[in-house]
Design an enzyme around this catalytic site. Structure first.
Site, mmCIF file in Angstrom:
data_model
loop_
_atom_site.group_PDB
_atom_site.id
_atom_site.type_symbol
_atom_site.label_atom_id
_atom_site.label_comp_id
_atom_site.label_asym_id
_atom_site.label_seq_id
_atom_site.Cartn_x
_atom_site.Cartn_y
_atom_site.Cartn_z
ATOM 1 N N TYR A 137 0.061 23.407 -6.737
ATOM 2 C CA TYR A 137 0.251 22.264 -7.636
ATOM 3 C C TYR A 137 1.427 22.611 -8.551
ATOM 4 O O TYR A 137 2.227 23.474 -8.228
ATOM 5 C CB TYR A 137 -1.096 22.059 -8.362
ATOM 6 C CG TYR A 137 -1.230 20.799 -9.144
ATOM 7 C CD1 TYR A 137 -1.037 19.558 -8.545
ATOM 8 C CD2 TYR A 137 -1.583 20.827 -10.492
ATOM 9 C CE1 TYR A 137 -1.176 18.379 -9.281
ATOM 10 C CE2 TYR A 137 -1.731 19.657 -11.223
ATOM 11 C CZ TYR A 137 -1.524 18.443 -10.611
ATOM 12 O OH TYR A 137 -1.664 17.290 -11.337
ATOM 13 N N ARG A 190 9.610 9.129 -8.477
ATOM 14 C CA ARG A 190 9.585 9.905 -9.731
ATOM 15 C C ARG A 190 8.645 11.081 -9.516
ATOM 16 O O ARG A 190 7.500 11.058 -9.917
ATOM 17 C CB ARG A 190 9.121 9.003 -10.890
ATOM 18 C CG ARG A 190 9.362 9.503 -12.276
ATOM 19 C CD ARG A 190 8.428 10.634 -12.708
ATOM 20 N NE ARG A 190 7.139 10.217 -13.188
ATOM 21 C CZ ARG A 190 6.004 10.894 -12.933
ATOM 22 N NH1 ARG A 190 5.986 11.985 -12.200
ATOM 23 N NH2 ARG A 190 4.865 10.465 -13.418
ATOM 24 N N LYS A 208 -2.276 16.880 -4.565
ATOM 25 C CA LYS A 208 -3.308 16.182 -5.352
ATOM 26 C C LYS A 208 -4.613 16.132 -4.558
ATOM 27 O O LYS A 208 -5.695 16.311 -5.102
ATOM 28 C CB LYS A 208 -2.849 14.758 -5.690
ATOM 29 C CG LYS A 208 -1.680 14.686 -6.672
ATOM 30 C CD LYS A 208 -2.140 14.669 -8.120
ATOM 31 C CE LYS A 208 -0.948 14.684 -9.069
ATOM 32 N NZ LYS A 208 -1.330 14.795 -10.485
ATOM 33 N N GLU A 280 0.615 7.573 -7.265
ATOM 34 C CA GLU A 280 1.116 8.819 -7.845
ATOM 35 C C GLU A 280 2.636 8.862 -7.803
ATOM 36 O O GLU A 280 3.252 8.624 -6.748
ATOM 37 C CB GLU A 280 0.548 9.998 -7.031
ATOM 38 C CG GLU A 280 0.670 11.336 -7.694
ATOM 39 C CD GLU A 280 -0.225 11.513 -8.921
ATOM 40 O OE1 GLU A 280 -1.428 11.267 -8.829
ATOM 41 O OE2 GLU A 280 0.303 11.899 -9.983
ATOM 42 N N ASP A 281 3.230 9.156 -8.934
ATOM 43 C CA ASP A 281 4.661 9.431 -9.020
ATOM 44 C C ASP A 281 5.552 8.323 -8.457
ATOM 45 O O ASP A 281 6.572 8.581 -7.808
ATOM 46 C CB ASP A 281 4.973 10.800 -8.399
ATOM 47 C CG ASP A 281 4.419 11.942 -9.262
ATOM 48 O OD1 ASP A 281 3.650 11.652 -10.202
ATOM 49 O OD2 ASP A 281 4.751 13.110 -9.008
ATOM 50 N N ASP A 303 -2.632 7.569 -11.556
ATOM 51 C CA ASP A 303 -2.890 8.868 -12.168
ATOM 52 C C ASP A 303 -1.935 9.148 -13.332
ATOM 53 O O ASP A 303 -2.322 9.734 -14.338
ATOM 54 C CB ASP A 303 -2.714 9.927 -11.072
ATOM 55 C CG ASP A 303 -3.165 11.298 -11.511
ATOM 56 O OD1 ASP A 303 -4.125 11.382 -12.277
ATOM 57 O OD2 ASP A 303 -2.550 12.282 -11.056
ATOM 58 N N ASP A 304 -0.684 8.747 -13.194
ATOM 59 C CA ASP A 304 0.316 9.060 -14.225
ATOM 60 C C ASP A 304 0.085 8.241 -15.492
ATOM 61 O O ASP A 304 0.278 8.735 -16.597
ATOM 62 C CB ASP A 304 1.725 8.823 -13.667
ATOM 63 C CG ASP A 304 1.960 9.682 -12.450
ATOM 64 O OD1 ASP A 304 1.927 10.909 -12.589
ATOM 65 O OD2 ASP A 304 2.112 9.133 -11.341
ATOM 66 N N ASN A 445 6.406 17.917 -16.485
ATOM 67 C CA ASN A 445 6.336 18.867 -15.379
ATOM 68 C C ASN A 445 7.603 18.802 -14.544
ATOM 69 O O ASN A 445 8.284 17.780 -14.561
ATOM 70 C CB ASN A 445 5.141 18.507 -14.475
ATOM 71 C CG ASN A 445 3.828 18.613 -15.213
ATOM 72 O OD1 ASN A 445 3.581 19.572 -15.922
ATOM 73 N ND2 ASN A 445 2.965 17.624 -15.046
HETATM 74 N N1 LIG Z 1 0.783 16.597 -17.817
HETATM 75 C C1 LIG Z 1 0.468 15.632 -16.998
HETATM 76 O O1 LIG Z 1 -0.675 15.526 -16.529
HETATM 77 C C2 LIG Z 1 1.488 14.614 -16.628
HETATM 78 C C3 LIG Z 1 2.799 14.813 -16.904
HETATM 79 N N2 LIG Z 1 3.727 13.863 -16.563
HETATM 80 C C4 LIG Z 1 5.118 14.185 -16.801
HETATM 81 O O2 LIG Z 1 5.656 13.305 -17.761
HETATM 82 C C5 LIG Z 1 7.028 13.127 -17.503
HETATM 83 C C6 LIG Z 1 7.342 11.640 -17.590
HETATM 84 O O3 LIG Z 1 6.631 10.934 -16.620
HETATM 85 P P1 LIG Z 1 6.561 9.339 -16.688
HETATM 86 O O4 LIG Z 1 6.074 8.881 -17.984
HETATM 87 O O5 LIG Z 1 5.841 8.904 -15.500
HETATM 88 O O6 LIG Z 1 8.104 8.976 -16.524
HETATM 89 P P2 LIG Z 1 8.855 7.663 -16.919
HETATM 90 O O7 LIG Z 1 10.120 7.686 -16.185
HETATM 91 O O8 LIG Z 1 7.955 6.495 -16.750
HETATM 92 O O9 LIG Z 1 9.138 7.821 -18.483
HETATM 93 C C7 LIG Z 1 10.045 8.726 -19.026
HETATM 94 C C8 LIG Z 1 10.353 8.294 -20.431
HETATM 95 O O10 LIG Z 1 11.114 9.316 -21.048
HETATM 96 C C9 LIG Z 1 12.247 8.735 -21.662
HETATM 97 N N3 LIG Z 1 13.346 9.693 -21.717
HETATM 98 C C10 LIG Z 1 14.053 10.193 -20.704
HETATM 99 N N4 LIG Z 1 14.973 11.060 -21.165
HETATM 100 C C11 LIG Z 1 14.827 11.096 -22.496
HETATM 101 C C12 LIG Z 1 15.481 11.789 -23.530
HETATM 102 N N5 LIG Z 1 16.465 12.645 -23.288
HETATM 103 N N6 LIG Z 1 15.085 11.553 -24.796
HETATM 104 C C13 LIG Z 1 14.085 10.694 -25.050
HETATM 105 N N7 LIG Z 1 13.411 10.033 -24.110
HETATM 106 C C14 LIG Z 1 13.790 10.222 -22.848
HETATM 107 C C15 LIG Z 1 12.575 7.531 -20.816
HETATM 108 O O11 LIG Z 1 13.373 6.647 -21.588
HETATM 109 P P3 LIG Z 1 13.905 5.234 -21.064
HETATM 110 O O12 LIG Z 1 12.676 4.391 -20.962
HETATM 111 O O13 LIG Z 1 14.822 4.791 -22.119
HETATM 112 O O14 LIG Z 1 14.534 5.483 -19.739
HETATM 113 C C16 LIG Z 1 11.178 7.015 -20.520
HETATM 114 O O15 LIG Z 1 10.707 6.209 -21.569
HETATM 115 C C17 LIG Z 1 7.310 13.768 -16.158
HETATM 116 O O16 LIG Z 1 7.927 15.007 -16.348
HETATM 117 C C18 LIG Z 1 5.941 13.993 -15.559
HETATM 118 O O17 LIG Z 1 5.899 15.150 -14.767
HETATM 119 C C19 LIG Z 1 3.382 12.682 -15.990
HETATM 120 C C20 LIG Z 1 2.090 12.450 -15.671
HETATM 121 C C21 LIG Z 1 1.043 13.423 -15.915
HETATM 122 C C1 LIG Z 2 0.836 15.874 -13.254
HETATM 123 C C2 LIG Z 2 1.471 14.670 -12.791
HETATM 124 O O1 LIG Z 2 0.814 13.789 -12.256
HETATM 125 C C3 LIG Z 2 2.883 14.493 -12.960
HETATM 126 O O2 LIG Z 2 3.536 15.335 -13.573
HETATM 127 O O3 LIG Z 2 3.394 13.497 -12.461
HETATM 128 MG MG LIG Z 3 2.005 12.407 -11.190
#
Ligand SMILES: NC(=O)C1=CN([C@@H]2O[C@H](COP(=O)(O)OP(=O)(O)OC[C@H]3O[C@@H](n4cnc5c(N)ncnc54)[C@H](OP(=O)(O)O)[C@@H]3O)[C@@H](O)[C@H]2O)C=CC1
Ligand SMILES: CC(=O)C(=O)O
Ligand SMILES: [Mg+2]
Length: 589
Positions: A137, A190, A208, A280-281, A303-304, A445
């Site tokens: 993972y 993503r 997963k 997912e993603d 999941d996200d 991540n």
């Molecule tokens: N720990 C966990 O269980 C999980 C972790 N994650 C992690 O979270 C991260 C984001 O995932 P997700 O929300 O799906 O992605 P998205 O693409 O949906 O969202 C990313 C957000 O970050 C913003 N962003 C990007 N670059 C910057 C920056 N330099 N400064 C400020 N804001 C920024 C984007 O802005 P804008 O909207 O303006 O483009 C957007 O709003 C990934 O790395 C993923 O691995 C996700 C799911 C689960």
């Molecule tokens: C953990 C997870 O689902 C992610 O980083 O997208």
């Molecule tokens: Mg994910």
């Protein structure tokens, strides 16, 4: 039912309930979950002996075949004389895995094992979960996806590309297992915080679903990883001779929607109403829409957006024991206003609303988000994507995170940006300047994308931070004290959550189930854990934790009238445990 082997034909042994359907919830469902035909796994009616048996990962035990089994199954001479037990095999494998210095080699070795001897793979993963989770993972699965084309060996899931348009139902029938209970599907746009990895995102559904089995006890044969390939906009991959996907730019609009719709309809037609589909993603421009479109017609879960929200809310509920107050007393700032950020924000607002009877429109006001353009504020409302609009509060524009931190003075800072190193020293020190115990979550991540490291969080707050991250960090020693960072990863939630849905025959998801899962997880943090500063329970107990999450999710489903498995089992924790797949070898005599 008869047991053992007749003339080389393997049939289920009576003492092993996991045989029909491989153990797990299907066994206890009875007739309503699957047709008689679906309940019969192929091997119960086909000859599996000798060389074929050794080559079938579902039944192969390698050197653990006993003398009698070797005689009975035509294995004499096909194995060296020594007979091992499963524990010795585990010991040898762990020894070998630890020799690999390159993490990707460990990943490849684990995937090879999964394809060689499935039960040993799961036994190893369950017994060494803290050590092996980072291998199958995050973070290593991220690198595996980036290099998936060059390390590709055998398909571990279904690839559905634009070439299969109009034929998806037929494609589903090509998969050897028929009684599928959960699908994890991605379109690879993503992948973690690594961007568009196209078809190579397959590593994510595969990983997963390994966790669905190892952590949640859903039997492996009931799990189907799917990658929808509509192309990729990743130029590097398009020019990579080893790339395994369609060499074209991503299809969008109607073409994309039609392929996804055909997939969703085919899945329901082939596997029935209660098939759980975990998105997912996906990139956020599709993720929210897909969830909204299918949540009323299918059992879907993103999941996200949702799993992440539930795990983070659990961590926050637990953190209250260390920082004091109620959730309503805190203020929250997110870096990242996408799937994870807005998903978590909404669940926090919902939980506060439920606890205080204050309308959710009001409870949202203590939650602020920063995206790539700065603080999400009302003057930007017109140009914002729909999922950000509820968070566009009245405030003057703020560009930088540091300035937003100083202006909002949050007690909780959460990173969901997908961009590493964005919680700078200034930002973290500012959090520590007005909070006795700043809560800092760097959720992105894999490790390379974490907003800050555990070491940075503890050093810059002089050991006062309550810290958790999406990918694991080792314990940190600061000023003679050891700090153990928590792992705020949806892996704590989705396996138990999915098990709860499956075992209760739930037909639709409801947000209250996410809240129930959060509360169940937070309740698993012991006083001993708190004493060490932990806000998540250790992963070593994850199966027990998953059973408790499953029980609470199922209970909520029954309460809401969404569970179709009747009568409701009295003790849902025991029921969840009884449903769980065991990777211990079966006796084939
Ligand atoms: N720990 C966990 O269980 C999980 C972790 N994650 C992690 O979270 C991260 C984001 O995932 P997700 O929300 O799906 O992605 P998205 O693409 O949906 O969202 C990313 C957000 O970050 C913003 N962003 C990007 N670059 C910057 C920056 N330099 N400064 C400020 N804001 C920024 C984007 O802005 P804008 O909207 O303006 O483009 C957007 O709003 C990934 O790395 C993923 O691995 C996700 C799911 C689960
Ligand atoms: C953990 C997870 O689902 C992610 O980083 O997208
Ligand atoms: Mg994910």
């Amino acid at each position: 039912m008869d047991s053992g082997l007749t003339n080389g034909v393997l049939v289920p042994s009576a003492d092993d309930k996991s045989v029909v359907g491989g153990g797990g919830v299907e066994d206890v469902y009875g007739e309503d979950s699957a047709t008689e035909d679906q309940l019969v796994t192929p091997w119960t009616v086909s000859v599996a002996s000798g060389y074929t048996l050794l080559r079938d990962p579902r039944f192969n035990k390698g050197l653990a075949f006993s003398e009698n089994e070797r005689d009975a199954h035509y294995l004499r001479g096909l194995l060296p004389p020594s007979v091992s037990c499963q524990e010795l095999q585990e010991k040898r494998l762990m020894h070998n895995l630890r020799q690999y210095e390159v993490p990707l080699q460990r990943y490849i070795a684990m995937m090879d094992l999964q394809e060689r001897n499935e039960r040993l793979f799961y036994k190893l993963l369950i017994d060494n979960v803290e050590e092996l989770l980072p291998v199958v993972y995050t973070p290593v699965v991220g690198e595996a996806c980036q290099k998936y084309g060059s390390i590709f060996r055998r398909p571990q899931g279904l690839f559905i590309s634009l070439k299969e348009k109009g034929k998806i139902l037929e494609v589903l029938k090509n998969w050897p297992e028929r009684s599928i209970q959960v699908i994890v599907v991605t379109d690879g746009e993503r992948i973690l915080g690594l961007g568009d990895l196209g078809c190579q995102g397959m590593g994510i559904p595969v990983g997963k679903l390994s966790l669905y089995t190892a952590l949640g006890g859903v039997r492996p044969s009931a799990c189907l990883p799917v990658t929808i390939d509509v192309g990729t906009n990743n130029e590097k991959l398009l020019n990579d001779e080893f790339y395994i996907g369609l060499r074209q730019k991503r299809a969008t609009g109607q073409e994309y929607a039609e392929l996804l719709h055909e997939f969703m309809c085919a899945v329901k037609q082939n596997y029935g109403e209660k098939i759980l589909i975990q998105f997912e993603d996906f990139a956020n421009h599709n993720a929210f829409e897909l969830l909204a479109k299918y949540r009323t017609t299918h059992l879907v879960f993103n999941d996200d957006i949702q799993g992440t929200a539930s795990v983070v809310l659990a961590g926050l509920i637990a953190a209250l024991k260390l920082v004091g107050g109620t959730l309503a007393d805190h203020s929250f700032l997110f870096l990242g206003a996408g799937e994870a950020g807005t998903g978590i924000a909404e669940l926090i607002a919902l939980e506060i609303s439920k606890r205080t009877n204050i309308p959710v429109e009001e409870t949202r006001k203590k939650i602020w988000l920063v995206d790539s353009k700065g603080l999400v504020v009302s003057s930007r409302k017109e140009s914002l994507q729909h999922f950000k609009r509820p968070w566009a509060h009245e405030h003057e524009p703020v560009k930088e995170l540091f300035d937003a931190v100083k202006a909002i003075k949050p007690t909780v800072l959460i990173g969901t940006s997908g961009v590493g190193k964005t919680f700078t020293k200034d930002v973290v020190e500012a959090m520590a300047s007005f909070n006795e115990k700043p809560v800092i979550f760097a959720l992105s991540n894999p490790t390379s994308q974490a907003e800050c490291t555990a070491e940075e969080a503890y050093e810059w707050t002089k050991g006062r931070a309550i810290f958790a991250s999406g990918s694991p960090f080792n314990p940190v020693e600061y000023n003679g004290k050891v700090f153990v960072p928590g792992q705020a990863n949806n892996a704590y939630i989705f396996p138990g959550f999915g098990l709860g849905l499956i075992m209760s025959g739930t037909i639709r998801m409801h947000d209250d189930m996410l809240l129930a899962a959060s509360e169940a997880l937070a309740a698993q943090v012991t006083e001993e854990n708190y004493a060490k500063g932990l806000i998540y329970p250790p992963l070593t107990n994850i199966r027990e934790i998953s059973a408790r999450i499953a029980a609470k999710v199922a209970a909520k489903s029954y309460e809401l009238g969404l569970a179709s498995r009747l009568p409701r089992p009295k003790d849902l924790v025991k029921f969840a445990e009884s449903c769980m797949y065991s990777p211990v070898y079966r006796n084939y005599l």
